[in-house]
Design an enzyme around this catalytic site. Structure first.
Site, PDB file in Angstrom:
ATOM      1  N   ARG A 166       0.819  -1.208   0.000  1.00 34.63           N
ATOM      2  CA  ARG A 166       0.000   0.000   0.000  1.00 34.63           C
ATOM      3  C   ARG A 166       0.857   1.264   0.000  1.00 34.63           C
ATOM      4  O   ARG A 166       0.493   2.274  -0.597  1.00 34.63           O
ATOM      5  CB  ARG A 166      -0.934  -0.018   1.222  1.00 34.63           C
ATOM      6  CG  ARG A 166      -1.902   1.122   1.299  1.00 34.63           C
ATOM      7  CD  ARG A 166      -2.835   0.979   2.501  1.00 34.63           C
ATOM      8  NE  ARG A 166      -3.818  -0.074   2.311  1.00 34.63           N
ATOM      9  CZ  ARG A 166      -3.858  -1.212   2.994  1.00 34.63           C
ATOM     10  NH1 ARG A 166      -2.939  -1.471   3.917  1.00 34.63           N
ATOM     11  NH2 ARG A 166      -4.796  -2.095   2.764  1.00 34.63           N
ATOM     12  N   TYR A 167       1.976   1.238   0.703  1.00 32.07           N
ATOM     13  CA  TYR A 167       2.881   2.379   0.806  1.00 32.07           C
ATOM     14  C   TYR A 167       4.172   2.039   0.080  1.00 32.07           C
ATOM     15  O   TYR A 167       4.604   0.883   0.076  1.00 32.07           O
ATOM     16  CB  TYR A 167       3.189   2.700   2.276  1.00 32.07           C
ATOM     17  CG  TYR A 167       1.976   2.994   3.112  1.00 32.07           C
ATOM     18  CD1 TYR A 167       1.385   4.259   3.087  1.00 32.07           C
ATOM     19  CD2 TYR A 167       1.418   2.018   3.935  1.00 32.07           C
ATOM     20  CE1 TYR A 167       0.279   4.533   3.871  1.00 32.07           C
ATOM     21  CE2 TYR A 167       0.304   2.290   4.716  1.00 32.07           C
ATOM     22  CZ  TYR A 167      -0.264   3.559   4.676  1.00 32.07           C
ATOM     23  OH  TYR A 167      -1.365   3.827   5.444  1.00 32.07           O
ATOM     24  N   ARG A 219       7.176   0.052   2.237  1.00 33.42           N
ATOM     25  CA  ARG A 219       6.914  -1.069   3.137  1.00 33.42           C
ATOM     26  C   ARG A 219       5.789  -1.941   2.603  1.00 33.42           C
ATOM     27  O   ARG A 219       4.917  -1.467   1.868  1.00 33.42           O
ATOM     28  CB  ARG A 219       6.596  -0.583   4.549  1.00 33.42           C
ATOM     29  CG  ARG A 219       5.434   0.402   4.647  1.00 33.42           C
ATOM     30  CD  ARG A 219       5.582   1.229   5.913  1.00 33.42           C
ATOM     31  NE  ARG A 219       4.521   2.184   6.115  1.00 33.42           N
ATOM     32  CZ  ARG A 219       4.487   3.407   5.588  1.00 33.42           C
ATOM     33  NH1 ARG A 219       5.461   3.789   4.758  1.00 33.42           N
ATOM     34  NH2 ARG A 219       3.506   4.243   5.860  1.00 33.42           N
ATOM     35  N   CYS A 257      -4.590 -17.358  14.716  1.00 38.44           N
ATOM     36  CA  CYS A 257      -4.186 -16.533  15.858  1.00 38.44           C
ATOM     37  C   CYS A 257      -4.322 -17.352  17.139  1.00 38.44           C
ATOM     38  O   CYS A 257      -5.063 -18.337  17.189  1.00 38.44           O
ATOM     39  CB  CYS A 257      -5.080 -15.298  15.973  1.00 38.44           C
ATOM     40  SG  CYS A 257      -4.979 -14.163  14.565  1.00 38.44           S
ATOM     41  N   CYS A 300     -10.131 -11.915  18.071  1.00 36.73           N
ATOM     42  CA  CYS A 300     -10.789 -10.706  18.566  1.00 36.73           C
ATOM     43  C   CYS A 300     -12.126 -10.546  17.850  1.00 36.73           C
ATOM     44  O   CYS A 300     -12.229 -10.745  16.639  1.00 36.73           O
ATOM     45  CB  CYS A 300      -9.907  -9.492  18.310  1.00 36.73           C
ATOM     46  SG  CYS A 300      -8.231  -9.636  18.995  1.00 36.73           S
ATOM     47  N   CYS A 344     -12.063  -7.992  14.838  1.00 41.67           N
ATOM     48  CA  CYS A 344     -10.956  -8.122  13.880  1.00 41.67           C
ATOM     49  C   CYS A 344     -11.357  -7.678  12.472  1.00 41.67           C
ATOM     50  O   CYS A 344     -12.396  -8.094  11.949  1.00 41.67           O
ATOM     51  CB  CYS A 344     -10.488  -9.577  13.845  1.00 41.67           C
ATOM     52  SG  CYS A 344      -9.163  -9.888  12.649  1.00 41.67           S
ATOM     53  N   ARG A 401      -9.854  -8.546   9.836  1.00 45.84           N
ATOM     54  CA  ARG A 401      -9.651  -9.670   8.912  1.00 45.84           C
ATOM     55  C   ARG A 401     -10.467 -10.887   9.341  1.00 45.84           C
ATOM     56  O   ARG A 401     -10.134 -12.014   9.003  1.00 45.84           O
ATOM     57  CB  ARG A 401      -8.155 -10.024   8.829  1.00 45.84           C
ATOM     58  CG  ARG A 401      -7.306  -8.949   8.177  1.00 45.84           C
ATOM     59  CD  ARG A 401      -5.930  -9.464   7.745  1.00 45.84           C
ATOM     60  NE  ARG A 401      -5.165  -8.396   7.122  1.00 45.84           N
ATOM     61  CZ  ARG A 401      -4.045  -7.870   7.631  1.00 45.84           C
ATOM     62  NH1 ARG A 401      -3.552  -8.347   8.755  1.00 45.84           N
ATOM     63  NH2 ARG A 401      -3.421  -6.891   7.011  1.00 45.84           N
ATOM     64  N   ASP A 429     -12.412  -0.454  12.674  1.00 47.41           N
ATOM     65  CA  ASP A 429     -12.657  -0.619  11.240  1.00 47.41           C
ATOM     66  C   ASP A 429     -14.089  -1.091  10.994  1.00 47.41           C
ATOM     67  O   ASP A 429     -14.749  -1.653  11.879  1.00 47.41           O
ATOM     68  CB  ASP A 429     -11.674  -1.644  10.656  1.00 47.41           C
ATOM     69  CG  ASP A 429     -10.241  -1.142  10.692  1.00 47.41           C
ATOM     70  OD1 ASP A 429     -10.003  -0.009  10.253  1.00 47.41           O
ATOM     71  OD2 ASP A 429      -9.360  -1.881  11.170  1.00 47.41           O
ATOM     72  N   ASP A 478      -7.943   3.854   9.361  1.00 47.65           N
ATOM     73  CA  ASP A 478      -7.615   3.207   8.098  1.00 47.65           C
ATOM     74  C   ASP A 478      -8.751   3.514   7.136  1.00 47.65           C
ATOM     75  O   ASP A 478      -9.890   3.054   7.326  1.00 47.65           O
ATOM     76  CB  ASP A 478      -7.472   1.690   8.289  1.00 47.65           C
ATOM     77  CG  ASP A 478      -6.052   1.216   8.083  1.00 47.65           C
ATOM     78  OD1 ASP A 478      -5.442   1.625   7.074  1.00 47.65           O
ATOM     79  OD2 ASP A 478      -5.545   0.462   8.919  1.00 47.65           O
ATOM     80  N   LYS A 498      -3.683   4.873   6.194  1.00 45.18           N
ATOM     81  CA  LYS A 498      -4.027   5.456   7.487  1.00 45.18           C
ATOM     82  C   LYS A 498      -3.945   6.979   7.427  1.00 45.18           C
ATOM     83  O   LYS A 498      -3.083   7.535   6.764  1.00 45.18           O
ATOM     84  CB  LYS A 498      -3.069   4.954   8.573  1.00 45.18           C
ATOM     85  CG  LYS A 498      -3.204   3.486   8.909  1.00 45.18           C
ATOM     86  CD  LYS A 498      -2.227   3.122  10.016  1.00 45.18           C
ATOM     87  CE  LYS A 498      -2.331   1.637  10.338  1.00 45.18           C
ATOM     88  NZ  LYS A 498      -1.891   0.787   9.204  1.00 45.18           N
TER      89      LYS A 498
END
Length: 364
Positions: free
Chosen positions: A96-97, A100, A109, A113, A116, A118, A279, A316, A323
């Protein structure tokens, strides 16, 4: 590459297990089973031990115990709320950037959560990890783009991989001459701190690249004695630690709670980094605050704790646009105040942490 270390046998993964442990109500079992059929459930013994079963609004439970409200959709919610897919040139990579990339190694995981972003892509029934061929293609992509300075290992949780496999991955990334930083996003030091042992710490250090770890915690109680010991092992090994926190209704949407959390991070050598606005993941509306509420909390935090304890409040932007800082503003131009001769400075109005407004430069 499916080499996840098979531990955490005592992790609670079924709604019936949660009911049996007193973490959910028998009357809610049918609803929770419908939630679990769509979204992964996992509560480690460490997290289960933090939950106050006498408190129906326990902030730890709100993060990890499923709720029927997760089956209620809200406008704008999206299975890919931050647009990973739009910036994925090869499987496992999000670019995206310019400097990075995200490297999504695994889709499992230690805990899942309830907020989440995702949540549609992780957990049982999903591909658990990149295939070896996909892993090599992702490395080739990183090698072929010399602008990539930082690789962020995410998923899922990269620290669910075995130390041996992680050491191989770290060595592969460090062998790429333009990759100087490897950042790892994880909940493991909090959710499964026993995994942070000497072997794991050794695997995360590699010649040729600097390792950073972003520790995700949302409430000060998550930084238990065992979690603090796990973080200390990483810090003692010279690995810099930063924090990631999601602003959540009923969990940390309170200035005193945020203050305690940020102080706890700093006391444990973890620099507060991001406070994420929730999100637009499906079924998470009951956990999201408004941006105005988040800005008000950040303004109160500014006057309560030192600069070491200040995270950046970020959103985001849906669709994969990255972000953006969305914290409160303290500076505005003052049209009534011109520049004094020789000062070369436009007049401003500056708001201090108490809410009082001052002119800058001050009037003579």
């Amino acid at each position: 590459m499916n080499r996840i270390d098979p531990k955490l046998a005592a992790t609670l993964r079924q709604p019936a297990d949660l009911v049996a442990r007193g973490l959910a109500k028998t009357a809610d079992l049918a609803d929770l089973e419908r939630v679990a059929a769509r979204y992964a459930v996992a509560v480690t013994p460490e997290i289960a031990g933090l939950i106050d079963t006498e408190n129906p609004d326990d902030p730890i439970a709100r993060q990890f115990i499923p709720s029927a409200l997760e089956l209620v959709g809200a406008p704008g919610e999206n299975a890919d709320p931050i647009g990973d897919d739009a910036h994925s040139p090869v499987p496992g990579i999000v670019h995206r950037y310019p400097d990075r990339v995200l490297f999504k190694l695994v889709h499992v995981c230690a805990v899942y959560c309830r907020f989440c972003f995702r949540r549609e892509m992780v957990g049982p029934g999903k591909e658990s990890a990149l295939s070896e061929a996909a892993y090599r293609d992702a490395l080739d992509y990183i090698s072929g783009h010399r602008e990539i300075w930082e690789v962020i290992l995410t998923g899922g949780d990269p620290l669910m991989l075995s130390p041996r496999r992680l050491a191989e991955i770290m060595a592969d990334l460090a062998a790429i001459d333009h990759v100087k930083i490897v950042r790892i996003h994880t909940r493991v030091p909090v959710a499964a701190p026993a995994r942070i042992d000497a072997e794991m710490v050794a695997a995360l250090r590699v010649a040729g690249a600097t390792t950073w770890i972003a520790v995700h915690a949302n409430h000060p109680r998550e930084l238990s004695d065992t979690a603090r010991t796990a973080c200390a092992q990483l810090a003692d090994a010279g690995i810099p630690l930063v924090s990631q926190t999601v602003l959540l209704r009923g969990v940390n949407d309170d200035a005193a709670v945020l203050e305690a959390l940020m102080r706890a991070f700093v006391e444990n050598r973890i620099k507060p980094y991001y406070l994420h606005h929730g999100d637009l993941a499906p079924g998470t509306a009951h956990l999201r605050t408004s941006i105005a509420e988040g800005q008000a909390l950040m303004r109160r935090l500014r006057g309560r704790v030192s600069g070491l304890c200040q995270p950046e409040y970020v959103l985001d932007i849906p669709g994969g646009h990255g972000k953006a800082p969305i914290g409160p503003h303290y500076l505005s131009q003052d049209g009534s105040q011109g520049c004094e001769p020789g000062q070369g400075e436009t007049g401003y109005r500056v708001t201090d942490y108490c809410g009082d407004v001052h002119l800058y430069p001050p009037k003579p």
